[in-house]
Design a protein around this motif. Sequence first.
Motif, PDB file in Angstrom:
ATOM      1  N   ARG A   1       5.166  40.977 -13.607  1.00  9.58           N
ATOM      2  CA  ARG A   1       4.522  42.144 -14.042  1.00  9.58           C
ATOM      3  C   ARG A   1       3.043  42.743 -13.488  1.00  9.58           C
ATOM      4  O   ARG A   1       2.540  41.518 -13.718  1.00  9.58           O
ATOM      5  N   GLN A   2       2.872  43.821 -13.237  1.00 10.81           N
ATOM      6  CA  GLN A   2       1.561  44.242 -13.099  1.00 10.81           C
ATOM      7  C   GLN A   2       1.019  43.093 -14.121  1.00 10.81           C
ATOM      8  O   GLN A   2      -0.766  43.211 -13.744  1.00 10.81           O
ATOM      9  N   GLU A   3       0.689  43.418 -15.779  1.00 13.99           N
ATOM     10  CA  GLU A   3      -0.461  42.955 -16.913  1.00 13.99           C
ATOM     11  C   GLU A   3      -0.424  41.325 -16.625  1.00 13.99           C
ATOM     12  O   GLU A   3      -1.268  40.711 -16.724  1.00 13.99           O
ATOM     13  N   GLN A   4       0.523  40.505 -15.448  1.00 16.70           N
ATOM     14  CA  GLN A   4       0.449  40.054 -15.786  1.00 16.70           C
ATOM     15  C   GLN A   4      -0.642  38.623 -14.408  1.00 16.70           C
ATOM     16  O   GLN A   4      -0.795  37.045 -13.920  1.00 16.70           O
ATOM     17  N   LEU A   5      -0.638  40.131 -12.981  1.00 18.17           N
ATOM     18  CA  LEU A   5      -1.381  39.927 -11.824  1.00 18.17           C
ATOM     19  C   LEU A   5      -3.017  38.746 -11.753  1.00 18.17           C
ATOM     20  O   LEU A   5      -3.362  38.195 -11.906  1.00 18.17           O
ATOM     21  N   GLY A   6      -3.392  38.703 -13.414  1.00 16.67           N
ATOM     22  CA  GLY A   6      -4.769  38.226 -13.865  1.00 16.67           C
ATOM     23  C   GLY A   6      -4.770  37.088 -14.687  1.00 16.67           C
ATOM     24  O   GLY A   6      -6.023  36.395 -14.625  1.00 16.67           O
ATOM     25  N   PHE A   7      -3.775  36.280 -15.029  1.00 21.71           N
ATOM     26  CA  PHE A   7      -2.999  34.833 -15.177  1.00 21.71           C
ATOM     27  C   PHE A   7      -3.921  34.307 -14.330  1.00 21.71           C
ATOM     28  O   PHE A   7      -3.170  34.033 -13.786  1.00 21.71           O
TER      29      PHE A   7
END
Length: 180
Positions: free
Chosen positions: A23-29
Amino acid sequence: MEDMMPLMTRATDRTARLVRAVRQEQLGFSTPCAKFDVKDLINHLEWVAEMFESFGRKGPRVEQGPYAGDFPERAEDTLAAWSRPESWEGTSPAMGLPMTALAHMYLVDMVVHGWDLARATGQEYEPDPEAVSRALHFTDQMVEMGRQRGVFGPPVAVPDDAPQFDRLLGVIGRDPAWTV
């Protein structure tokens, strides 16, 4: 070729499914691969796919481009390049290594980076046992060269009776117990 293509295909398919589910919000994990966050890892996978497609066609080493979000499509092109019998003949003009060695390098990337991505994003991941076995055998032979070239980190100790996949992760410098 006959025994490697199914392994490469299954490992690629597993990793592509994981990429599609990010998901888009996981790209910075963060990921178990310390130099990459999720977006950087997917970008690395895109580059690996593009580079190994070139190698499969006896082409040059390619430079990594910016994140494009198209790993699954690039990976299909990679598998198409390696499905040709001539891809397996001789050595790579770009790398000076036997083509079978390059195929194993690609397999290691798909298996290990699939795990990296799954761990970082909380997805289930069960690598193909035969792919793990082949990747571990190859990596055991190439680990020192990999460390010299900065591809693998320092080994992480795992018990001698650990599962093969944990041993593969430890050999290349990943902690099998890594969590977010």
